[in-house]
Design a protein around this motif. Structure first.
Motif, PDB file in Angstrom:
ATOM      1  N   VAL A  41      -4.120  -9.415  10.380  1.00  8.17           N
ATOM      2  CA  VAL A  41      -3.155  -8.597   9.649  1.00  8.17           C
ATOM      3  C   VAL A  41      -1.758  -8.886  10.171  1.00  8.17           C
ATOM      4  N   GLU A  42      -0.802  -8.999   9.261  1.00  7.62           N
ATOM      5  CA  GLU A  42       0.607  -9.097   9.602  1.00  7.62           C
ATOM      6  C   GLU A  42       1.330  -7.981   8.869  1.00  7.62           C
ATOM      7  N   LEU A  43       2.160  -7.215   9.577  1.00  6.74           N
ATOM      8  CA  LEU A  43       2.940  -6.158   8.940  1.00  6.74           C
ATOM      9  C   LEU A  43       4.246  -6.752   8.430  1.00  6.74           C
ATOM     10  N   ASP A  44       4.584  -6.416   7.183  1.00  7.76           N
ATOM     11  CA  ASP A  44       5.837  -6.852   6.607  1.00  7.76           C
ATOM     12  C   ASP A  44       6.892  -5.756   6.683  1.00  7.76           C
ATOM     13  N   GLY A  45       6.450  -4.494   6.821  1.00  8.21           N
ATOM     14  CA  GLY A  45       7.388  -3.400   6.965  1.00  8.21           C
ATOM     15  C   GLY A  45       7.010  -2.181   6.154  1.00  8.21           C
ATOM     16  N   VAL A  46       7.800  -1.123   6.352  1.00  5.62           N
ATOM     17  CA  VAL A  46       7.669   0.113   5.585  1.00  5.62           C
ATOM     18  C   VAL A  46       8.931   0.202   4.742  1.00  5.62           C
ATOM     19  N   HIS A  47       8.740   0.299   3.427  1.00  2.00           N
ATOM     20  CA  HIS A  47       9.867   0.240   2.506  1.00  2.00           C
ATOM     21  C   HIS A  47       9.866   1.459   1.587  1.00  2.00           C
ATOM     22  N   PHE A  54       0.838  -1.199   0.000  1.00  2.92           N
ATOM     23  CA  PHE A  54       0.000   0.000   0.000  1.00  2.92           C
ATOM     24  C   PHE A  54       0.872   1.246   0.000  1.00  2.92           C
ATOM     25  N   PRO A  55       0.710   2.136  -0.986  1.00  2.00           N
ATOM     26  CA  PRO A  55       1.516   3.359  -1.029  1.00  2.00           C
ATOM     27  C   PRO A  55       1.130   4.304   0.104  1.00  2.00           C
ATOM     28  N   LEU A  56       2.140   4.886   0.739  1.00  2.00           N
ATOM     29  CA  LEU A  56       1.908   5.809   1.843  1.00  2.00           C
ATOM     30  C   LEU A  56       2.040   7.252   1.376  1.00  2.00           C
ATOM     31  N   TRP A  57       1.388   8.132   2.091  1.00  2.00           N
ATOM     32  CA  TRP A  57       1.408   9.563   1.799  1.00  2.00           C
ATOM     33  C   TRP A  57       2.131  10.271   2.923  1.00  2.00           C
ATOM     34  N   THR A  58       2.879  11.310   2.567  1.00  4.40           N
ATOM     35  CA  THR A  58       3.593  12.076   3.580  1.00  4.40           C
ATOM     36  C   THR A  58       3.300  13.562   3.408  1.00  4.40           C
ATOM     37  N   ASP A  68       7.312   7.661  -2.012  1.00  5.61           N
ATOM     38  CA  ASP A  68       7.887   6.405  -2.479  1.00  5.61           C
ATOM     39  C   ASP A  68       7.886   5.344  -1.381  1.00  5.61           C
ATOM     40  N   LEU A  69       7.241   5.645  -0.257  1.00  4.82           N
ATOM     41  CA  LEU A  69       7.139   4.680   0.836  1.00  4.82           C
ATOM     42  C   LEU A  69       5.951   3.752   0.616  1.00  4.82           C
TER      43      LEU A  69
END
Length: 116
Positions: free
Chosen positions: A108-114, A80-84, A91-92
């Motif tokens: 839900v399992e979190l895989d990370g923020v990339h 899922f694309p994040l907004w800042t 690009d997160l």
């Protein structure tokens, strides 16, 4: 295609992440992959302020179905694309796995923020 219940799970996770409610995220995900401290560190490492995405972003959730051991379970990997505040659409990406473990019950399992 991710069912609406899965999209709602993504919406909840993104909301908690944006608000910095990392302990709640750890509880929600049962710390399966990431603890609250690891989630906070992943966000802080990128040095940007997360903001809520527009509602349209949730209508465009891209998901890939992943195999599960139990035949009655469904699972999807979501990037899922994040907004800042700094970039708008950044690009997160939040990586997570949402799974229907019984009818109407999603985990839900979190895989990370990339980045990238």
């Amino acid at each position: 295609m991710l069912p609406e219940e899965g999209v709602n799970a993504v919406r909840v996770v993104v909301g908690l992440l944006v608000r910095g409610e990392y302990e709640e995220l750890e509880t929600l995900t049962e710390a399966r992959r990431l603890t609250a401290a690891q989630i906070a560190a992943a966000v802080e490492r990128h040095g940007r302020d997360l903001i809520s995405p527009p509602e349209a972003a949730f209508r465009e959730v891209e998901a890939v179905e992943v195999p599960r051991e139990a035949p009655d379970e469904r699972a999807f990997h979501v990037a899922f694309p994040l907004w800042t505040a700094q970039d708008g659409l950044s690009d997160l990406t939040l990586g997570l796995t949402v799974a229907e473990v019984m009818e109407g019950v999603w985990t839900v399992e979190l895989d990370g923020v990339h980045a990238g």
